[in-house]
Design a protein around this motif. Structure first.
Motif, PDB file in Angstrom:
ATOM      1  N   ALA A 132     -22.701   4.093  13.259  1.00  0.00           N
ATOM      2  CA  ALA A 132     -22.030   2.917  13.835  1.00  0.00           C
ATOM      3  C   ALA A 132     -22.798   2.526  15.098  1.00  0.00           C
ATOM      4  CB  ALA A 132     -20.557   3.211  14.089  1.00  0.00           C
ATOM      5  N   LEU A 211     -13.620   6.400  16.504  1.00  0.00           N
ATOM      6  CA  LEU A 211     -14.595   6.866  15.518  1.00  0.00           C
ATOM      7  C   LEU A 211     -14.307   8.291  15.048  1.00  0.00           C
ATOM      8  CD1 LEU A 211     -17.960   5.480  16.961  1.00  0.00           C
ATOM      9  CD2 LEU A 211     -16.699   4.650  14.967  1.00  0.00           C
ATOM     10  N   GLU A 224     -15.636   5.315  10.738  1.00  0.00           N
ATOM     11  CA  GLU A 224     -15.040   4.067  11.213  1.00  0.00           C
ATOM     12  C   GLU A 224     -13.699   3.855  10.532  1.00  0.00           C
ATOM     13  OE1 GLU A 224     -18.209   0.829  12.311  1.00  0.00           O
ATOM     14  OE2 GLU A 224     -18.799   1.731  10.402  1.00  0.00           O
ATOM     15  N   GLU A 225     -12.755   3.299  11.289  1.00  0.00           N
ATOM     16  CA  GLU A 225     -11.424   3.072  10.725  1.00  0.00           C
ATOM     17  C   GLU A 225     -11.474   1.945   9.700  1.00  0.00           C
ATOM     18  OE1 GLU A 225      -8.159   4.264  14.026  1.00  0.00           O
ATOM     19  OE2 GLU A 225      -9.374   2.529  14.551  1.00  0.00           O
TER      20      GLU A 225
END
Length: 225
Positions: A132, A211, A224-225
């Motif tokens: 990310a 995260l 990542e959500e």
């Protein structure tokens, strides 16, 4: 040869610890209070501190807080008779990397010292990692989220390093404790939960999305959500 600074106002304990760690092949310095320890840190730059809490002139917690305020990330093992969970939390929140209760077994102290020294060594052969908007350089021991450099303790850095080596992979609590702390906690994972909380606070500063996700009953995952 790594240099260890032991800070305690008990001369008998200092002598015993100095003898024990010297036998382990370590260079050992001693100080009887926080002010003496500050002078030793400035003059000798030890590789690790073993730090008592209650001492005259400057106590261990005040010394630890001053070191962290000055961005000194030397690994610190708190060695104290203060055994309440709130004392452990306070010590870890102030920047300690480990916390050992008196009385203790010398063999356990030695194991924890070696584990902390290993964790503080740069991974010279590893390449930078990213997931990310997170980046981590093991050789420089630096980490960023976006354009913000993260100010991490040794343990926080090693915990993030482990997550970044295994993104999207659920890591069990026992595995994290073994790989980051390097010894058996006897099933007590409070320290792990505390440090995940510290790391989340720094990663999520300014309202950034989470995260490090909790997988109930198992452990944690960098995702990542």
């Amino acid at each position: 040869m790594p240099t260890i600074l032991i800070v305690d106002d008990d001369p008998k304990l200092l002598k015993m610890l100095q003898r024990t760690l010297t036998y382990e092949g370590l260079n050992v310095l001693t100080a009887s209070n926080g002010l003496e320890a500050l002078e030793q840190v400035d003059a000798r730059a030890p590789d690790l501190l073993i730090l008592d809490w209650m001492m005259p002139k400057m106590d261990g917690m005040s010394l630890l807080q001053q070191l962290r305020a000055e961005k000194n990330r030397v690994p610190v093992l708190m060695l104290t008779a203060r055994d309440a969970i709130e004392n452990r939390v306070e010590g870890l929140e102030s920047g300690a990397d480990d916390y050992l209760i008196k009385p203790f077994a010398p063999a356990e102290l030695v194991a924890r010292v070696h584990a902390l020294l290993r964790r503080a060594q740069p991974e010279s052969s590893e390449q930078p990692l990213a997931y990310a908007d997170l980046r981590l350089d093991p050789r420089a021991r630096e980490a960023w989220r976006g354009q913000t450099r993260l100010q991490l303790t040794v343990t926080e850095f090693n915990l993030l390093h482990l997550f970044l080596r295994h993104p999207r992979q659920v890591l069990e609590r026992s595995r994290i404790l073994n790989e980051v702390w390097g010894y058996d906690f006897g099933g007590d994972d409070n320290v792990l939960e505390i440090y995940v909380g510290y790391l989340r606070k720094k990663l999520e500063a300014g309202g950034l999305p989470r995260l490090i996700q909790t997988v109930r009953g198992v452990g944690y995952v960098l995702r990542e959500e």
